[in-house]
Write an enzyme that holds these catalytic residues in place. Structure first.
Site, PDB file in Angstrom:
ATOM      1  N   ASP A  23     104.618   0.862 -69.739  1.00 33.18           N
ATOM      2  CA  ASP A  23     105.495   0.306 -68.634  1.00 33.18           C
ATOM      3  C   ASP A  23     104.800   0.851 -67.314  1.00 33.18           C
ATOM      4  OD1 ASP A  23     108.013  -0.031 -67.341  1.00 33.18           O
ATOM      5  OD2 ASP A  23     107.942   2.203 -67.051  1.00 33.18           O
ATOM      6  N   ASP A  64     106.638   0.978 -63.755  1.00 31.55           N
ATOM      7  CA  ASP A  64     107.587   1.996 -62.772  1.00 31.55           C
ATOM      8  C   ASP A  64     107.644   3.162 -63.259  1.00 31.55           C
ATOM      9  OD1 ASP A  64     107.360  -0.582 -61.314  1.00 31.55           O
ATOM     10  OD2 ASP A  64     109.425  -1.032 -61.650  1.00 31.55           O
TER      11      ASP A  64
END
Length: 332
Positions: free
Chosen positions: A80, A82
């Protein structure tokens, strides 16, 4: 009562279909980008000469050459972006850069920030809120040329994102690369921006939200839905099928409980800078937890979107100041 249940079932089925379509589209686009990146460039030979000269110069100062690790073709890692790979939200940093360039108005920016904040803090939300979030995200690109967004993305990465990469997470990604494995980012951020981040970090590629475009111009429609939640798991599965990966030998890294579906489809799941719900799930499942935050940073980044939302909420003022320094017109 029955009618309400039927509507809910149809809506859930439509959501599953849209998530699957988004995941498959992202995997197809990621594979195409990887193929394009690996294709030999056709030029007058200057690029090859420059590369040769750089390699020779590096060889003069480098130590003994270590044997290369053979590629591990059935294992990979998925990260991922963020608050996992990058401090804050990549789309907010991108918005700040666009605002500084008068890409949209202050009112447009405030509306986008509000929709993003509601979506991220409120979880999945109602179909209406998700639709509003999607439309706000698409307001970035509708009617714009793909090449323009890519060029701006390159600039904005250097200005606002490069120094926000978590060193610890980057080291984890490098660990997989050093083992001969491929590494992909998996994010709701538009695919083109995600691909820039992946390339700048030396990773294999990226799975991101696919915005439809014709003749190099964005239409303002998505292919499927945002690459969020279950859609990420579909994207990882679809990419694994295309690349011949054994998901039991793959790893995934995320900070958010929203990525539990993605973390659950691989053999090794790692919670990085996790929110409270993901930390609890990781402990129950015996997943490894890595937290690169400390002291004040934990308080500032504990809620995944607050850091990014706060940054963009002030982007009109910050963008105007930045524009003055660069000699650009201020956002309206």
């Amino acid at each position: 009562m029955v009618g309400r249940r039927d509507r809910r079932d149809r809506r859930e089925a439509a959501d599953r279909e849209a998530a699957q379509r988004a995941g498959e589209a992202s995997a197809a686009a990621a594979t195409a980008l990887e193929t394009d990146a690996s294709a030999p460039a056709v030029d007058d030979g200057s690029a090859a000469r420059d590369a040769g000269a750089a390699a020779a110069a590096a060889a003069e100062t480098a130590g003994p050459t270590l044997p290369s690790v053979p590629p591990d073709l059935t294992a990979a890692a998925f990260f991922d972006v963020d608050n996992t790979m990058m401090m804050g939200a990549s789309i907010f940093h991108f918005a700040r850069g666009l605002a500084a360039r008068s890409f949209f108005s202050g009112a447009d920016l405030r509306g986008f920030v509000w929709q993003q904040l509601k979506f991220r803090l409120g979880g999945e939300g109602s179909p209406e809120s998700i639709r509003a979030h999607r439309e706000a995200a698409l307001s970035f690109v509708a009617g714009r040329e793909v090449s323009e967004l890519v060029e701006l993305g390159e600039e904005i990465y250097d200005e606002l994102m490069a120094d926000r990469i978590w060193d610890g997470t980057r080291a984890l990604a490098q660990m997989h690369l050093d083992a001969g494995q491929r590494v992909w980012l998996v994010t709701a951020t538009p695919l083109e921006l995600a691909a820039i981040i992946a390339r700048r970090l030396g990773l294999t590629g990226a799975l991101g939200t696919v915005a439809e475009h014709h003749d190099g111009v964005y239409t303002g429609r998505l292919v499927g839905e945002l690459l969020h939640g279950p859609a990420k798991a579909h994207a990882v599965r679809a990419l694994a099928a295309r690349e011949g990966l054994d998901l039991r030998r793959c790893s995934a890294y995320s900070d958010s409980i929203n990525d539990a579906p993605m973390l659950s489809v691989v053999g090794t799941a790692v919670a990085v800078n996790p929110d409270a719900e993901l930390r609890g799930l990781a402990r129950r499942n015996g997943w490894e937890i890595r937290d690169f935050r400390s002291g004040r940073k934990v308080a500032r980044i504990g809620v995944p979107s607050v850091l990014g939302a706060g940054a963009v909420a002030g982007a009109v003022a910050a963008g105007a100041a930045y524009s003055r320094r660069r000699g650009w017109p201020s956002p309206p």
